[in-house]
Design a protein around this motif. Sequence first.
Motif, mmCIF file in Angstrom:
data_model
loop_
_atom_site.group_PDB
_atom_site.id
_atom_site.type_symbol
_atom_site.label_atom_id
_atom_site.label_comp_id
_atom_site.label_asym_id
_atom_site.label_seq_id
_atom_site.Cartn_x
_atom_site.Cartn_y
_atom_site.Cartn_z
ATOM 1 N N GLY A 27 0.799 -1.172 -0.111
ATOM 2 C CA GLY A 27 0.102 0.102 0.016
ATOM 3 C C GLY A 27 0.770 0.986 -0.057
ATOM 4 O O GLY A 27 2.025 1.139 -0.141
ATOM 5 N N ALA A 28 0.154 2.459 0.365
ATOM 6 C CA ALA A 28 0.660 3.541 0.387
ATOM 7 C C ALA A 28 1.346 3.977 -1.200
ATOM 8 O O ALA A 28 2.482 4.435 -1.430
ATOM 9 C CB ALA A 28 1.881 3.936 1.360
ATOM 10 N N LEU A 29 0.244 3.743 -2.225
ATOM 11 C CA LEU A 29 0.732 3.604 -3.342
ATOM 12 C C LEU A 29 1.301 4.779 -4.169
ATOM 13 O O LEU A 29 1.022 5.907 -3.491
ATOM 14 C CB LEU A 29 -0.404 3.058 -4.417
ATOM 15 C CG LEU A 29 -1.137 1.885 -3.759
ATOM 16 C CD1 LEU A 29 -2.214 1.642 -4.638
ATOM 17 C CD2 LEU A 29 -0.111 0.530 -3.955
ATOM 18 N N MET A 49 -4.210 -6.943 -7.207
ATOM 19 C CA MET A 49 -3.132 -6.319 -6.232
ATOM 20 C C MET A 49 -3.331 -6.647 -4.867
ATOM 21 O O MET A 49 -4.537 -6.534 -4.270
ATOM 22 C CB MET A 49 -3.433 -4.620 -6.515
ATOM 23 C CG MET A 49 -2.570 -3.930 -5.627
ATOM 24 S SD MET A 49 -2.631 -2.089 -5.734
ATOM 25 C CE MET A 49 -3.684 -2.050 -4.391
ATOM 26 N N SER A 50 -2.331 -7.271 -4.437
ATOM 27 C CA SER A 50 -2.555 -7.388 -2.932
ATOM 28 C C SER A 50 -2.026 -6.116 -2.131
ATOM 29 O O SER A 50 -1.036 -5.537 -2.584
ATOM 30 C CB SER A 50 -1.663 -8.729 -2.395
ATOM 31 O OG SER A 50 -0.311 -8.656 -2.836
ATOM 32 N N ARG A 73 -7.487 5.716 -0.150
ATOM 33 C CA ARG A 73 -6.609 6.179 -1.031
ATOM 34 C C ARG A 73 -6.142 5.167 -1.976
ATOM 35 O O ARG A 73 -6.189 5.123 -3.274
ATOM 36 C CB ARG A 73 -5.729 7.119 -0.643
ATOM 37 C CG ARG A 73 -4.958 7.849 -1.515
ATOM 38 C CD ARG A 73 -3.848 8.981 -1.004
ATOM 39 N NE ARG A 73 -2.843 9.115 -1.667
ATOM 40 C CZ ARG A 73 -1.567 8.474 -1.980
ATOM 41 N NH1 ARG A 73 -1.434 7.530 -1.338
ATOM 42 N NH2 ARG A 73 -0.697 8.682 -2.983
ATOM 43 N N ASP A 74 -5.707 4.198 -1.601
ATOM 44 C CA ASP A 74 -4.963 3.081 -2.341
ATOM 45 C C ASP A 74 -5.989 2.536 -3.074
ATOM 46 O O ASP A 74 -5.830 1.949 -4.283
ATOM 47 C CB ASP A 74 -4.399 1.969 -1.386
ATOM 48 C CG ASP A 74 -3.090 2.531 -0.833
ATOM 49 O OD1 ASP A 74 -2.611 3.606 -1.300
ATOM 50 O OD2 ASP A 74 -2.635 2.093 0.158
ATOM 51 N N ILE A 85 -9.372 -6.817 -8.782
ATOM 52 C CA ILE A 85 -9.262 -7.496 -7.500
ATOM 53 C C ILE A 85 -8.229 -6.777 -6.556
ATOM 54 O O ILE A 85 -7.215 -7.001 -6.899
ATOM 55 C CB ILE A 85 -9.303 -9.037 -7.557
ATOM 56 C CG1 ILE A 85 -10.493 -9.415 -8.426
ATOM 57 C CG2 ILE A 85 -9.500 -9.549 -6.135
ATOM 58 C CD1 ILE A 85 -10.305 -11.021 -9.059
ATOM 59 N N VAL A 86 -8.709 -6.173 -5.606
ATOM 60 C CA VAL A 86 -7.747 -5.965 -4.487
ATOM 61 C C VAL A 86 -7.831 -6.815 -3.444
ATOM 62 O O VAL A 86 -8.752 -7.368 -2.909
ATOM 63 C CB VAL A 86 -8.111 -4.652 -3.776
ATOM 64 C CG1 VAL A 86 -7.134 -4.278 -2.516
ATOM 65 C CG2 VAL A 86 -7.712 -3.527 -4.826
ATOM 66 N N PHE A 87 -6.880 -7.703 -3.065
ATOM 67 C CA PHE A 87 -6.599 -8.637 -1.952
ATOM 68 C C PHE A 87 -5.847 -7.940 -0.751
ATOM 69 O O PHE A 87 -4.848 -7.691 -0.745
ATOM 70 C CB PHE A 87 -5.950 -9.951 -2.393
ATOM 71 C CG PHE A 87 -5.774 -10.943 -1.431
ATOM 72 C CD1 PHE A 87 -6.827 -11.415 -0.556
ATOM 73 C CD2 PHE A 87 -4.507 -11.679 -1.377
ATOM 74 C CE1 PHE A 87 -6.627 -12.595 0.140
ATOM 75 C CE2 PHE A 87 -4.399 -12.862 -0.283
ATOM 76 C CZ PHE A 87 -5.485 -13.148 0.506
#
Length: 285
Positions: A27-29, A49-50, A73-74, A85-87
């Motif tokens: 995170g903190a992309l 994206m995990s 935000r991420d 898909i966000v895992f």
Amino acid sequence: MITALNAAELREAIAPGKSVGLVPTMGALHAGHVSLLSRARAENDVVVMSLFVNPTQFNDPDDFDKYPRDLDRDRRTAEEAGVDIVFAPEAQTMYPTGFDTVVTVRALSSVLEGASRPGHFAGVCTVVAKLLNAVAPTRAYFGQKDYQQLQVINRMTRDLNMPVEIVSCPIVREADGLAMSSRNVRLSEDDRKAAPVLSKALAYVQDIADTGVHDAYQLRAWLAQTIEVEALAKLDYAVIVDPCDLKEVDTIDHGAVALVAAAFGSVRLIDNRILRPASGPEVRR
Ligand code: AMP
């Protein structure tokens, strides 16, 4: 975009028979992460994206506590980058009571970042192995920014016959050369001004190599001295190594990578550059 919180939800969300690109992140992309997501989007039917700040790869609890986190935000950034898909599992989901397995790549993990951050790569390998098993991607994308991590993951997937293609993506930098990192936001104003010394020193070493100096010991000395001139930089290591086994080399003639790590205040930064001999093409493996 779907958010999956566990492996069962992931399996339900990924349609069978599609090519899947996985981009593991904490995170903190920033634009570095987005470059990986864009590449994955271009090369796969489904992009996962995990997003997991993995406690087991932090040897410093303070670094873990202070690691920047902003899930909303991420999620917006991921959606704009075309993630399907966000895992985003909880720590308890990844490491339930009784969890007892560690994946270790021995030699490659014992040097450089591994020497400075005991247990770091065992944490990385274990979590990446779990992510690869949970997502079963066709390709997984990693940044050259974390050069040693990339080599460790390459070794692990080859050694364990993991059926995935590891894709290496170039380092994305700020306008002044500083490699983008989630930790950069924690730099003080003065340290932020000083931090580009790392990329400048790496570029300088390539300039010297271009004049015909291929002796790695000389180049290493230039690299370290250039960083040490910056009073705010506390140098951890500056090395010139073989691109695959990360052992120090005598000459850059057969391909080499320069790797540096330094602390600015309480923030530890790393950077690297693949060196090319003046006459030859850049070596990429
Ligand atoms: P992290 O969230 O720091 O674990 O990073 C997730 C992935 O993004 C890793 O494969 C990193 O190597 C990659 N990455 C981080 N910063 C950059 C950057 N500046 N350029 C390219 N890739 C990056």
